[in-house]
Design an enzyme around this catalytic site. Structure first.
Site, PDB file in Angstrom:
ATOM      1  N   CYS A   1      13.380  10.976   8.178  1.00  0.00           N
ATOM      2  CA  CYS A   1      13.302  10.657   9.516  1.00  0.00           C
ATOM      3  C   CYS A   1      14.193  10.814  10.153  1.00  0.00           C
ATOM      4  CB  CYS A   1      12.434   9.556   9.609  1.00  0.00           C
ATOM      5  SG  CYS A   1      10.982   9.221   8.785  1.00  0.00           S
TER       6      CYS A   1
ATOM      7  N   LYS B   1       0.847  -1.186  -0.095  1.00  0.00           N
ATOM      8  CA  LYS B   1       0.176  -0.128   0.138  1.00  0.00           C
ATOM      9  C   LYS B   1       0.964   1.226   0.116  1.00  0.00           C
ATOM     10  CE  LYS B   1      -3.121   3.263   1.425  1.00  0.00           C
ATOM     11  NZ  LYS B   1      -1.950   4.328   1.090  1.00  0.00           N
TER      12      LYS B   1
ATOM     13  N   GLU C   1       9.243   1.588  11.202  1.00  0.00           N
ATOM     14  CA  GLU C   1      10.125   2.548  11.332  1.00  0.00           C
ATOM     15  C   GLU C   1       9.384   3.985  11.298  1.00  0.00           C
ATOM     16  OE1 GLU C   1      13.223   1.877  10.960  1.00  0.00           O
ATOM     17  OE2 GLU C   1      13.244  -0.135  10.335  1.00  0.00           O
TER      18      GLU C   1
ATOM     19  N   GLU D   1       8.970  16.874  15.864  1.00  0.00           N
ATOM     20  CA  GLU D   1       9.593  16.516  14.647  1.00  0.00           C
ATOM     21  C   GLU D   1       9.103  17.403  13.774  1.00  0.00           C
ATOM     22  OE1 GLU D   1       8.534  12.672  12.649  1.00  0.00           O
ATOM     23  OE2 GLU D   1      10.593  12.526  11.720  1.00  0.00           O
TER      24      GLU D   1
HETATM   25  C1  SIN Z   1      13.494   8.071   6.036  1.00  0.00           C
HETATM   26  O1  SIN Z   1      13.274   9.211   6.077  1.00  0.00           O
HETATM   27  O2  SIN Z   1      12.556   7.361   6.601  1.00  0.00           O
HETATM   28  C2  SIN Z   1      14.411   7.209   5.032  1.00  0.00           C
HETATM   29  C3  SIN Z   1      15.740   8.241   5.242  1.00  0.00           C
HETATM   30  C4  SIN Z   1      16.940   7.343   4.691  1.00  0.00           C
HETATM   31  O3  SIN Z   1      16.763   5.988   4.106  1.00  0.00           O
HETATM   32  O4  SIN Z   1      18.128   7.890   4.687  1.00  0.00           O
END
Ligand code: SIN
Length: 474
Positions: free
Chosen positions: A280, A171, A246, A378
């Site tokens: 992230c 998805k 994640e 964040e």
């Molecule tokens: C992400 O922002 O989740 C991935 C970043 C990365 O793989 O470096």
């Protein structure tokens, strides 16, 4: 560009309502995908379940040969995929090309790593017994992927799952389904058996609920917010589904006073402004010691002033748009809150809207304090808040003072000093004098509320495998 869903080797959903896909840099509608729901998700799960019988019985070498074909196709279509990523996600075209290479590297890596799924032989307590440990694929996997890396977050999940012998229902994010569906076309061209890889597009809550509730799905792998990750954990409890998560991050970037300032500037620019700060792992809080505070800010400002904001399809652009209006509002809220509470603006500090597209200037804030919103949530935008810290101990204490634990960065030229700080950080990934640590062969993932399990490297195939202990009496 109108595309349909990929299920059991067929393109389905042409008769359903359509979801429009827009270019976040122009507001222009660039295509559409079907608004699939429960019944299409069930259909895809059933196809993956049927395909599992044959795919799981193939040898690792056979599965590797399909993955290698897919790798070559992705590499041969790099320019086209990069253009599509820029169009539907907004990242500048050089970065999009980097993402395609990064995404392809997971396919190449796992094509080989699938051949190294070893079991064990354990010494028995009796001479008439033989003890073995077998590794077997978990079964049908559901992968739920985010918009910020429309290609790489798919390959980082799907390649190890397929290499392990699992079949997949994907998805993709509502904002970026076109890259996912283009990858599905390449899967089809690579000749994968039907049903091994399927894609459902549509409402995330309806599709997500079916993926979580359907007992055929044995494992869910998700990248996205901590909030949604927690919801998936609750939903997974009912049939004890395996999870890889994640989730969000709030990366501290610690610059000790023995750092190489030029190296640190390059590191922060790369970490903070990659993908307009929409990763992230990007630096969200910068901590610097007094001896280098002013020198660092001056050099950092000089580099940031060179960054050009605009439509990522233009050659010279470094920072594309934010994904949507609410992302823009959050970034601006963090900046305004910091300024109101006494932070000083070094550069940037505002954004602009252009025909439904939202851009934010690369921003540096100094004299930030840890009570400010930006040091606790964040941001997901191109804002670099800098806080003065006095000691290494203070750096560690502030860095760890968060429920998140994905990535952290330390700049120090001293071996034992840097080592002590790195060891004390509660983070799954630490870049020591390195602002871009992510690679296919190393584990990516977080501690605390940043997630469960790891992706990448030999660690990233384990979550798609069951461990079966077989005790044999002779
Ligand atoms: C992400 O922002 O989740 C991935 C970043 C990365 O793989 O470096």
């Amino acid at each position: 560009m109108d595309k349909n869903m990929y299920c059991n080797g067929e393109w389905i959903g042409a008769d359903l309502d359509r979801i429009k896909v827009t270019n976040p840099a122009t507001g222009e509608v660039i295509g559409s995908v079907p608004n699939g729901g429960k019944s299409e998700t069930k259909q895809a799960i059933a196809a993956a379940n049927e395909a599992f019988k044959g795919w799981s019985k193939k040898t690792a070498n056979e599965r590797a040969s399909y993955l290698k074909k897919l790798y070559e196709l992705v590499v041969n279509h790099s320019d086209e995929l990069a253009e599509l990523i820029t169009k539907e996600m907004g990242k500048p075209k050089q970065e999009a090309a980097g993402e395609v290479g990064y995404g392809a590297s997971f396919i190449e890596w796992y094509a080989e790593e699938g051949k190294r799924v070893y079991g064990e032989t354990i010494p028995a307590s009796h001479d008439n017994k033989r003890l073995h440990v077998w590794k077997q694929p978990v079964g049908v996997v559901a992968a739920i992927t985010p918009w910020n890396f429309p290609a790489a977050m798919i390959t980082r999940k799907v390649a190890p799952a397929l290499a392990a012998g699992c079949t997949v229902v994907l998805k993709p994010a509502e904002d970026t389904p076109l890259t996912a569906l283009r990858i599905a076309e390449l899967v089809e061209e690579a000749g994968f058996p039907k049903g091994v890889f399927n894609i459902v597009t549509g409402a995330p809550d309806v599709i997500g609920t079916e993926l979580m509730e359907n007992p055929i799905v044995k494992k869910v792998t998700f990248t996205g917010s901590t909030e949604v990750g927690k919801l998936l954990m609750r939903q997974a409890a009912d049939n004890v589904k395996k999870l890889s998560l994640e989730l969000g991050g709030h990366a501290p970037f610690i610059i000790l006073d023995d750092a190489d300032v030029d190296k640190a500037v390059q590191g922060v620019v790369a970490s903070k402004f990659r993908n307009a700060g929409q990763t992230c792992v990007c630096a969200n809080r910068i901590y610097i010691q007094p001896k280098i505070y002013d020198a660092f800010i001056e050099k950092f400002n000089q580099e940031v002033d060179k960054l050009i904001v605009g439509d990522g399809s233009n050659d010279n652009v470094h920072i594309g748009p934010l994904i949507n209006q609410s992302a823009y509002e959050k970034v601006d809220r963090h900046v305004q809150d910091a300024l109101k509470q006494g932070a000083k603006l070094v550069t940037g500090g505002s954004g602009f809207e252009q025909e439904g597209a939202y851009f934010y200037k690369p921003t540096i804030l100094k004299d930030v304090r840890d009570s400010m919103l930006i040091m606790n949530e964040e941001t997901f935008g191109p804002v670099a808040p800098i806080q003065l810290i006095q000691s290494d101990e203070e750096a560690v204490q502030l860095a760890n003072q968060t429920p998140y634990g994905l990535a952290a960065y330390v700049y120090s030229e001293g071996l034992s000093r840097g080592m002590k700080v790195v060891e004390a950080l509660d983070y799954g990934i630490v870049g020591w004098n390195d602002g871009l640590p992510s690679v296919a062969q190393a584990p990516f993932g977080g501690m605390k509320e940043s997630g469960l399990e790891r992706e990448g490297g030999h660690h990233g195939i384990e979550p798609f495998l069951e461990t079966k202990y077989v005790s044999i009496g002779l």
